[in-house]
Design an enzyme around this catalytic site. Structure first.
Site, PDB file in Angstrom:
ATOM      1  N   SER A 126       0.637  -1.096  -0.031  1.00 41.94           N
ATOM      2  CA  SER A 126       0.027   0.087  -0.048  1.00 41.94           C
ATOM      3  C   SER A 126       1.005   1.208  -0.135  1.00 41.94           C
ATOM      4  O   SER A 126       1.617   1.451  -0.861  1.00 41.94           O
ATOM      5  CB  SER A 126      -1.018  -0.047   1.307  1.00 41.94           C
ATOM      6  OG  SER A 126      -1.889   0.829   1.067  1.00 41.94           O
ATOM      7  N   ASP A 181      -8.672  -3.897  -7.077  1.00 42.11           N
ATOM      8  CA  ASP A 181      -8.202  -3.120  -6.183  1.00 42.11           C
ATOM      9  C   ASP A 181      -8.066  -1.884  -6.955  1.00 42.11           C
ATOM     10  O   ASP A 181      -7.045  -1.631  -7.801  1.00 42.11           O
ATOM     11  CB  ASP A 181      -6.974  -3.622  -5.655  1.00 42.11           C
ATOM     12  CG  ASP A 181      -6.325  -2.863  -4.875  1.00 42.11           C
ATOM     13  OD1 ASP A 181      -6.712  -1.834  -4.240  1.00 42.11           O
ATOM     14  OD2 ASP A 181      -5.221  -3.114  -4.054  1.00 42.11           O
ATOM     15  N   HIS A 194      -7.984  -4.811  -1.725  1.00 45.58           N
ATOM     16  CA  HIS A 194      -6.851  -4.236  -1.364  1.00 45.58           C
ATOM     17  C   HIS A 194      -6.280  -4.791   0.124  1.00 45.58           C
ATOM     18  O   HIS A 194      -4.934  -4.749   0.337  1.00 45.58           O
ATOM     19  CB  HIS A 194      -6.935  -2.744  -0.807  1.00 45.58           C
ATOM     20  CG  HIS A 194      -5.737  -1.930  -0.492  1.00 45.58           C
ATOM     21  ND1 HIS A 194      -4.759  -1.956  -1.544  1.00 45.58           N
ATOM     22  CD2 HIS A 194      -4.982  -1.422   0.377  1.00 45.58           C
ATOM     23  CE1 HIS A 194      -3.588  -1.243  -1.153  1.00 45.58           C
ATOM     24  NE2 HIS A 194      -3.792  -0.806  -0.126  1.00 45.58           N
TER      25      HIS A 194
END
EC number: 3.1.1.74
Length: 259
Positions: A126, A181, A194
């Protein structure tokens, strides 16, 4: 982007992804700074809101996978504490903070300076993928050459960087972007997809191990080639010396192409 909703979502995935005590102890997280040099150094940047230096999901999983495959040979280092993994930094132009980028660069430099014989592998999840992208592409070539492989989970700069890290070999990078995502599509919209990347950590570990193995094989082949070339050169010199000593004209014959 609704930061409150993102906070709640990340808190939920943290609670749903417990790492047992033994795994936490194995993971470490500050071993480049505090420990001795190892043949392999793994540098990782965690996702937003994840605690610790490696986080509690993909970072420890890959670290542990490397350590199980290469027992006693791996040092795991998370990016922090200057990288705070706060939510707001995702909205900055580089999708993370300048302090985080600089800290990651410093860790790569430290690995090369402190442990010149180590092989480096890296990763991020991320916001941590932005930390990796923004730091690696700014490194000098001699440091980049030491990085054998990078794995990126939920790459927040995937669209901007076209699925790679700028100024870095594409074949050294493995990007994991789950179907659905939207973070990988250049947005900051976080949905359920995610939070699925723990399922990719086994494959990611194997990717890094493969890059390490390929690098070791290449080094061995290069060493063998150099040794062979040196032996051949020595033999040729010996033969030339022998021929010269048996000729009344010494090396003068070489001036005429051996005629």
């Amino acid at each position: 982007m609704n930061l409150r909703l993102l906070t709640l979502a990340l808190a939920a995935v943290a609670a749903a992804s417990p790492v047992d005590i033994q795994e936490r102890q194995l993971s470490g997280g500050n071993e480049l700074r505090d420990g001795s040099c190892k043949p392999i150094t793994f540098i990782f940047a965690r996702a937003s809101t994840e605690p610790g230096l490696l986080g509690i999901s993909t970072g420890p999983a890959v670290c542990n996978g490397l350590k199980m495959a290469k027992a006693g040979q791996v040092a795991c280092q998370g990016v922090g504490p200057k990288y705070t993994a706060d939510l707001a930094s995702n909205a900055l132009p580089e999708n993370t903070s300048p302090a985080a980028i600089q800290e990651a660069q410093d860790l790569f430099q430290q690995a090369v300076t402190k442990c010149p014989d180590t092989q480096i592998v890296a990763g991020g999840y991320s916001q941590g993928t932005a930390v990796m992208d923004d730091s690696i592409k700014r490194l000098p070539d001699n440091v980049k050459e030491k990085i054998k492989g990078v794995v990126l989970f939920g790459y927040t700069r995937n669209a901007q960087e076209h699925g790679q890290i700028a100024n870095f070999p594409k074949d050294k990078v493995k990007v994991y972007c789950a179907v659905g995502d939207m973070v990988c599509d250049g947005t900051l919209i976080v949905g359920p997809a995610h939070f699925t990347y723990l399922g990719n950590t086994g494959e990611a570990t194997q990717f890094l191990l493969g890059k390490l193995s390929a690098s070791s094989s290449s080094s061995s082949s290069s060493g063998s080639s150099d040794t062979s070339s040196a032996s051949t050169s020595a033999a040729a010199d010996s033969s030339s010396s022998s021929s010269s000593s048996s000729s009344p004209f010494g090396n003068l014959g070489n001036l005429f192409g051996g005629l």
